[in-house]
Write an enzyme that holds these catalytic residues in place. Structure first.
Site, PDB file in Angstrom:
ATOM      1  N   ASP A 168       0.842  -1.182   0.000  1.00  0.00           N
ATOM      2  CA  ASP A 168       0.000   0.000   0.000  1.00  0.00           C
ATOM      3  C   ASP A 168       0.892   1.251   0.000  1.00  0.00           C
ATOM      4  O   ASP A 168       1.918   1.264  -0.682  1.00  0.00           O
ATOM      5  CB  ASP A 168      -0.957  -0.051   1.198  1.00  0.00           C
ATOM      6  CG  ASP A 168      -2.103   0.920   1.091  1.00  0.00           C
ATOM      7  OD1 ASP A 168      -2.968   0.735   0.219  1.00  0.00           O
ATOM      8  OD2 ASP A 168      -2.134   1.882   1.881  1.00  0.00           O
ATOM      9  N   HIS A 191      -5.906  -6.988  -2.323  1.00  0.00           N
ATOM     10  CA  HIS A 191      -5.056  -5.908  -1.833  1.00  0.00           C
ATOM     11  C   HIS A 191      -4.313  -6.308  -0.558  1.00  0.00           C
ATOM     12  O   HIS A 191      -3.331  -5.675  -0.201  1.00  0.00           O
ATOM     13  CB  HIS A 191      -5.915  -4.673  -1.575  1.00  0.00           C
ATOM     14  CG  HIS A 191      -5.140  -3.409  -1.389  1.00  0.00           C
ATOM     15  ND1 HIS A 191      -4.318  -2.876  -2.363  1.00  0.00           N
ATOM     16  CD2 HIS A 191      -5.036  -2.562  -0.325  1.00  0.00           C
ATOM     17  CE1 HIS A 191      -3.761  -1.763  -1.922  1.00  0.00           C
ATOM     18  NE2 HIS A 191      -4.173  -1.555  -0.692  1.00  0.00           N
ATOM     19  N   TYR A 233      -3.467  10.209   2.410  1.00  0.00           N
ATOM     20  CA  TYR A 233      -4.441  10.894   1.549  1.00  0.00           C
ATOM     21  C   TYR A 233      -4.162  12.381   1.345  1.00  0.00           C
ATOM     22  O   TYR A 233      -3.837  12.817   0.232  1.00  0.00           O
ATOM     23  CB  TYR A 233      -5.848  10.636   2.093  1.00  0.00           C
ATOM     24  CG  TYR A 233      -6.146   9.155   2.119  1.00  0.00           C
ATOM     25  CD1 TYR A 233      -6.334   8.446   0.939  1.00  0.00           C
ATOM     26  CD2 TYR A 233      -6.154   8.443   3.319  1.00  0.00           C
ATOM     27  CE1 TYR A 233      -6.548   7.077   0.941  1.00  0.00           C
ATOM     28  CE2 TYR A 233      -6.369   7.074   3.337  1.00  0.00           C
ATOM     29  CZ  TYR A 233      -6.569   6.389   2.145  1.00  0.00           C
ATOM     30  OH  TYR A 233      -6.758   5.041   2.148  1.00  0.00           O
TER      31      TYR A 233
END
Length: 334
Positions: free
Chosen positions: A101, A292, A228
């Site tokens: 990730d 994922h 983010y």
């Protein structure tokens, strides 16, 4: 699990939590979101049994590590320097780095900024992106979770409607799918959760409780900043390294059912060969049916990656594409 030791190291102004086990060559395991050191629980024990020193830190602002005083100024470069400082604190000159990730960005950027500290890099799911060169928001679906959570305050407001355990359950369920999490007009990302869908079979209620207890400690303020909100800001100290190439041997493993492949431009960048211009010693392999969270989904298979591993001293030479994943990665570290 009982043999995993938990320690804290002063790195700059922060105390960082580290889980570690084993002795021998160092393997640094970097988590993503909504993960934590615990994401590597299966691999840590296997690495130790194979003769390695497995080290899984919580990034600043995550889990049991300290919170920075000004999270709104968070940047990937902070985590790069934290990781370098952690290697110093542990007395480790060079390490092999495994990451998934957004942790993959940290691994790659360590390879850019501190190439002398890296033996090799394996990333799960996320390919290299030059600092600051993230896809335009306009190229992604309007309701994509990343677009929502890159709006200041929106992610925290979305997650804040629920208790921590529900948030972790929702995200693990959504992100285990092969489809991009895209909210409908007028809805938020957490509204995508369907309570009739059970947790993935490889993610137990005990796992959920462990994750929840760690995020209850850290909260989501920093995780909304990194990865983010910080992705929309100037890359800061990383900008000086953006034209460099990563010379360390690298392997990208992508699950064929990983929703991240459907991000605009991601699958094309992986399959077109363009990544090799910045990462010349890169090999790419696909993990059949992998999601994922492939290292949690298929722990035994990923654990077998380390059988026969010794050290990285030369560019990766891999066996044919059809070779099993276990055999493939055994070739990486000979």
């Amino acid at each position: 699990m009982d043999k995993i030791e938990h320690k804290r190291f002063q790195v700059g102004e922060l105390n960082l939590h580290v889980a570690e086990i084993g002795s021998g060559p160092a393997v640094l395991l970097l988590h993503g979101f909504p993960e934590i050191w615990y994401s590597w629980r299966h691999q840590m024990i296997a690495l130790a049994e194979a003769g390695f020193h497995a080290i899984a830190p919580d990034f600043r602002g995550y889990g049991l590590s300290d919170q920075p005083s000004e999270p709104e100024k968070a940047a990937y470069y902070d985590l790069v320097e934290d990781t370098r400082g952690l290697l110093d604190a542990l007395g480790i000159e060079k390490a092999f780095i495994v990451a998934k990730d957004f942790g993959a960005f940290i691994a790659y950027y360590i390879g850019l900024c501190h190439p002398d500290r890296v033996k090799g890099i394996v990333t799960l799911g996320v390919p290299y992106k030059k600092p600051g060169e993230f896809p335009s928001r306009d190229s992604a679906p309007k309701g994509l979770y990343v677009r929502h959570w890159q709006e200041p305050g929106r992610g925290l407001a979305d997650l804040g409607r629920f208790d921590v355990k529900t948030v972790i359950r929702n995200i693990y369920t959504l992100f285990s799918s092969s489809e991009l999490p895209v909210a409908e007009e007028g809805k938020e990302v957490m509204d995508l959760y369907d309570p009739s869908i059970p947790l993935p079979p490889w993610f137990t209620e005990d796992d959920l409780q462990t994750y929840s207890s760690l995020y209850e400690k850290s909260g989501f303020v920093y995780p909304m900043q990194v990865p983010y909100l910080c992705s929309r800001r100037d890359p800061g100290g990383l900008a000086h390294f953006s034209d460099r190439t990563i010379q360390a041997p690298c392997l990208l493993i992508s699950g064929t059912k990983d929703y991240y492949l459907k991000f605009p431009g991601v699958e094309d960048s992986i399959k077109s060969g363009t990544l090799q211009s910045a990462v010349p010693n890169l090999e790419i392999k696909f993990f059949p049916e992998g999601s994922h969270f492939v290292q949690e989904q298929f722990p035994e298979e990923v654990n077998n990656l380390w059988a026969g591993v010794r050290s990285v001293t030369c560019p990766i030479v891999l066996p044919p594409y059809e070779t099993s994943l276990v055999e493939m990665v055994q070739y990486i570290l000979v």
